[in-house]
Design a protein around this motif. Structure first.
Motif, PDB file in Angstrom:
ATOM      1  N   LEU A 296       0.806  -1.212   0.000  1.00  0.00           N
ATOM      2  CA  LEU A 296       0.000   0.000   0.000  1.00  0.00           C
ATOM      3  C   LEU A 296       0.844   1.268   0.000  1.00  0.00           C
ATOM      4  O   LEU A 296       0.300   2.372   0.028  1.00  0.00           O
ATOM      5  CB  LEU A 296      -0.938   0.011   1.220  1.00  0.00           C
ATOM      6  N   GLY A 297       2.157   1.133  -0.008  1.00  0.00           N
ATOM      7  CA  GLY A 297       3.019   2.312  -0.030  1.00  0.00           C
ATOM      8  C   GLY A 297       2.813   3.173   1.196  1.00  0.00           C
ATOM      9  O   GLY A 297       2.764   2.679   2.326  1.00  0.00           O
ATOM     10  N   MET A 299       0.138   4.647   1.970  1.00  0.00           N
ATOM     11  CA  MET A 299      -1.264   4.493   2.360  1.00  0.00           C
ATOM     12  C   MET A 299      -2.079   5.764   2.168  1.00  0.00           C
ATOM     13  O   MET A 299      -3.179   5.884   2.706  1.00  0.00           O
ATOM     14  CB  MET A 299      -1.381   4.037   3.825  1.00  0.00           C
ATOM     15  N   SER A 300      -1.579   6.717   1.409  1.00  0.00           N
ATOM     16  CA  SER A 300      -2.339   7.942   1.135  1.00  0.00           C
ATOM     17  C   SER A 300      -3.439   7.648   0.121  1.00  0.00           C
ATOM     18  O   SER A 300      -3.410   6.636  -0.588  1.00  0.00           O
ATOM     19  CB  SER A 300      -1.419   9.034   0.597  1.00  0.00           C
ATOM     20  N   SER A 301      -4.402   8.553   0.025  1.00  0.00           N
ATOM     21  CA  SER A 301      -5.490   8.376  -0.937  1.00  0.00           C
ATOM     22  C   SER A 301      -4.959   8.328  -2.368  1.00  0.00           C
ATOM     23  O   SER A 301      -5.466   7.566  -3.211  1.00  0.00           O
ATOM     24  CB  SER A 301      -6.510   9.515  -0.791  1.00  0.00           C
ATOM     25  N   ARG A 302      -3.937   9.128  -2.636  1.00  0.00           N
ATOM     26  CA  ARG A 302      -3.359   9.134  -3.976  1.00  0.00           C
ATOM     27  C   ARG A 302      -2.736   7.786  -4.313  1.00  0.00           C
ATOM     28  O   ARG A 302      -2.938   7.239  -5.407  1.00  0.00           O
ATOM     29  CB  ARG A 302      -2.306  10.236  -4.076  1.00  0.00           C
ATOM     30  N   THR A 303      -1.993   7.225  -3.363  1.00  0.00           N
ATOM     31  CA  THR A 303      -1.376   5.911  -3.585  1.00  0.00           C
ATOM     32  C   THR A 303      -2.433   4.837  -3.747  1.00  0.00           C
ATOM     33  O   THR A 303      -2.301   3.934  -4.589  1.00  0.00           O
ATOM     34  CB  THR A 303      -0.444   5.560  -2.407  1.00  0.00           C
ATOM     35  N   LEU A 304      -3.491   4.934  -2.965  1.00  0.00           N
ATOM     36  CA  LEU A 304      -4.558   3.935  -3.054  1.00  0.00           C
ATOM     37  C   LEU A 304      -5.249   3.996  -4.414  1.00  0.00           C
ATOM     38  O   LEU A 304      -5.688   2.964  -4.939  1.00  0.00           O
ATOM     39  CB  LEU A 304      -5.562   4.133  -1.917  1.00  0.00           C
ATOM     40  N   ARG A 305      -5.367   5.191  -4.992  1.00  0.00           N
ATOM     41  CA  ARG A 305      -5.939   5.288  -6.342  1.00  0.00           C
ATOM     42  C   ARG A 305      -5.061   4.542  -7.345  1.00  0.00           C
ATOM     43  O   ARG A 305      -5.564   3.877  -8.255  1.00  0.00           O
ATOM     44  CB  ARG A 305      -6.099   6.755  -6.739  1.00  0.00           C
ATOM     45  N   HIS A 306      -3.744   4.656  -7.182  1.00  0.00           N
ATOM     46  CA  HIS A 306      -2.839   3.932  -8.067  1.00  0.00           C
ATOM     47  C   HIS A 306      -2.971   2.423  -7.866  1.00  0.00           C
ATOM     48  O   HIS A 306      -2.900   1.650  -8.830  1.00  0.00           O
ATOM     49  CB  HIS A 306      -1.390   4.376  -7.806  1.00  0.00           C
ATOM     50  N   VAL A 307      -3.184   1.998  -6.619  1.00  0.00           N
ATOM     51  CA  VAL A 307      -3.401   0.570  -6.334  1.00  0.00           C
ATOM     52  C   VAL A 307      -4.663   0.094  -7.029  1.00  0.00           C
ATOM     53  O   VAL A 307      -4.695  -0.995  -7.627  1.00  0.00           O
ATOM     54  CB  VAL A 307      -3.477   0.327  -4.814  1.00  0.00           C
TER      55      VAL A 307
END
Length: 454
Positions: A296-297, A299-307
């Motif tokens: 999850l890197g 765990m920011s919202s931006r990273t989660l969008r990439h996930v």
């Protein structure tokens, strides 16, 4: 569970007991209730006086709750009303204990200045080996007293005072006067500071119990029913009420609709409800990604969008359903059709804010939408802790940090946004009337008819 404990998400708001005087009072009460005493010099207690440290010492997590039926309690301070209830076997127990303390706060404050108050949440059932006995629980009666019988003595003194003031020639009864003086030495002036707790009665209508794997008993509704957590076939019989299990979403949805127990989180276009749904989408995404072994890197919202982009077609259907609803609410997207067969259905509902059993209904909804860990934590901590122990480590870190950062910072505000401001609880009889299509849309949003009537 260290992450939860360190962030105050487990065993939070417990009352610390480290004073020799308080420990002595606790031991006197514990001896009277359970025939045991603790050797610990420091421990913590919940609203009922239960201590997880003492439970571990005794190797008995039910030392104040024999058979999980009639909960005993020890009150050392009225501040216990702010504490949680650990190991609850009935959803109503904490509310009853808090109400008892609130109803008698002045008296309990006076009593606990000198002694511990001990009592029991009593009903007419002492053994729940048979599910039928759960239906015999209608009222919870509380009788409580200090370890030195201050309440009993106060009641006796009040009776003698009444006799002294009304009986002929009582003024000349030296024995009566001597008895009153002896009792007053123990109780103080009961005419100025009443300490008689009396006998308190509390209704137990609809409730959840941990017995038999978890049961939701709705008997004070228009169409009564018992909802069984898991497989209903393990129940040989359940008297008086029909029962369904949590693997039958159509029947549960029909039950909730017929009794007018729930409402949609989003019933009109706007950002407030859509923001809540976006968070639920993140929760579902985190569950799917960590189950698939993805990182999850930060765990920011931006990273989660990439996930989410990397998962693509592997995203759960519940995620896609909520996404369609968010598009409708925020950008005027196509009206989504989400009925009880859709995995996203229960994630889109909440209990009606004005319903007297809204906490119980939200508890059931949290079990039907288990990837929403925030609602699970708020409404069904027993299931949350059990589920948390099975999650991948990365999900546990995300959950602990989110709850600590976003929920604990403003618990009351978060609950109001999720479940609606608490209104006066009134049971309003349902009316039968025809509605236009526009009225139906305004009332239920894009959910459509419930499929299957069970």
């Amino acid at each position: 569970m260290k992450r939860l404990i360190q962030r105050g998400l487990m065993f939070g708001n417990l009352i610390r007991v480290d004073s020799p005087a308080l420990i002595e009072r606790y031991n006197r009460a514990l001896k009277g209730l359970a025939g045991k005493q603790t050797k610990l010099k420091e421990f913590h207690i919940d609203v009922s006086g239960f201590s997880p440290e003492i439970g571990e010492e005794f190797k008995d997590p039910l030392y104040l709750n024999p058979n999980g039926c009639n909960r005993q309690f020890i009150i050392l301070t009225v501040d216990q009303k702010k504490a949680p209830l650990l190991g609850a076997m009935f959803s109503t127990s904490r509310g009853i204990l808090r109400q008892f303390i609130a109803d008698n706060e002045a008296k309990l404050f006076a009593l606990t200045a000198h002694d511990a108050v001990a009592g029991e949440l009593m009903n007419s059932v002492y053994d729940i080996s048979d599910p039928a006995r759960l239906f015999d629980i209608r009222k919870i009666v509380i009788e409580a007293d200090t370890t030195q019988s201050h309440v009993k003595n106060a009641r006796e003194l009040a009776e003698k005072i009444d006799h002294f003031q009304t009986a002929p020639n009582a003024w000349y009864d030296d024995d009566l006067i001597a008895q009153m003086i002896d009792l007053a030495r123990e109780t103080g002036d009961v005419t100025k500071v009443p300490v008689d707790l009396g006998v308190q009665e509390y209704e137990q209508g609809n409730f959840w119990t941990a017995h038999f794997g978890g049961l939701y008993i709705f008997r004070d509704v228009e169409s009564p029913c018992v909802v069984v957590s898991g497989d209903k076939d393990r129940m040989e019989r359940f008297p008086r009420l029909p029962f369904i299990d949590t693997t039958e979403p159509n029947r549960i949805a029909s039950f909730l609709r017929k009794n007018d127990l729930v409402e949609p989180l989003v019933s009109s276009r706007g950002e407030v409800g859509a923001r809540i749904l976006r968070q639920k989408m993140e929760f579902i995404l985190v569950d799917a990604a960590t189950s698939a072994g993805m990182e999850l890197g930060d765990m920011s919202s931006r990273t989660l969008r990439h996930v989410a982009q990397r998962m693509g077609r592997d995203l759960p259907q519940a995620f896609h359903g909520l996404a369609a609803l968010v598009r409708w609410a925020e950008a005027g997207g196509q009206w989504p059709r989400i009925d009880s067969r859709h995995p996203a259905y229960f994630y889109t509902l909440r209990a009606r804010p004005d319903h007297p059993d809204r906490d119980l209904i939200n508890r059931l909804l949290s079990e039907l939408a288990p990837m929403d860990f925030r609602q699970l934590f708020i409404c069904h901590k027993e299931l949350f802790y059990a589920s948390y122990a099975t999650w991948p480590d990365e999900k546990r870190e995300f959950v602990a940090e989110f709850l600590h950062r976003d929920y604990m910072a403003n618990k009351a505000g978060a609950r109001d946004k999720l479940f609606g401001g608490r209104k006066e609880s009134l049971k309003v009889p349902r009316t039968s009337r025809k509605r236009t299509r526009e009225q139906v849309i305004e009332m239920v949003g894009p959910w459509g008819a419930v499929k299957g009537r069970g």
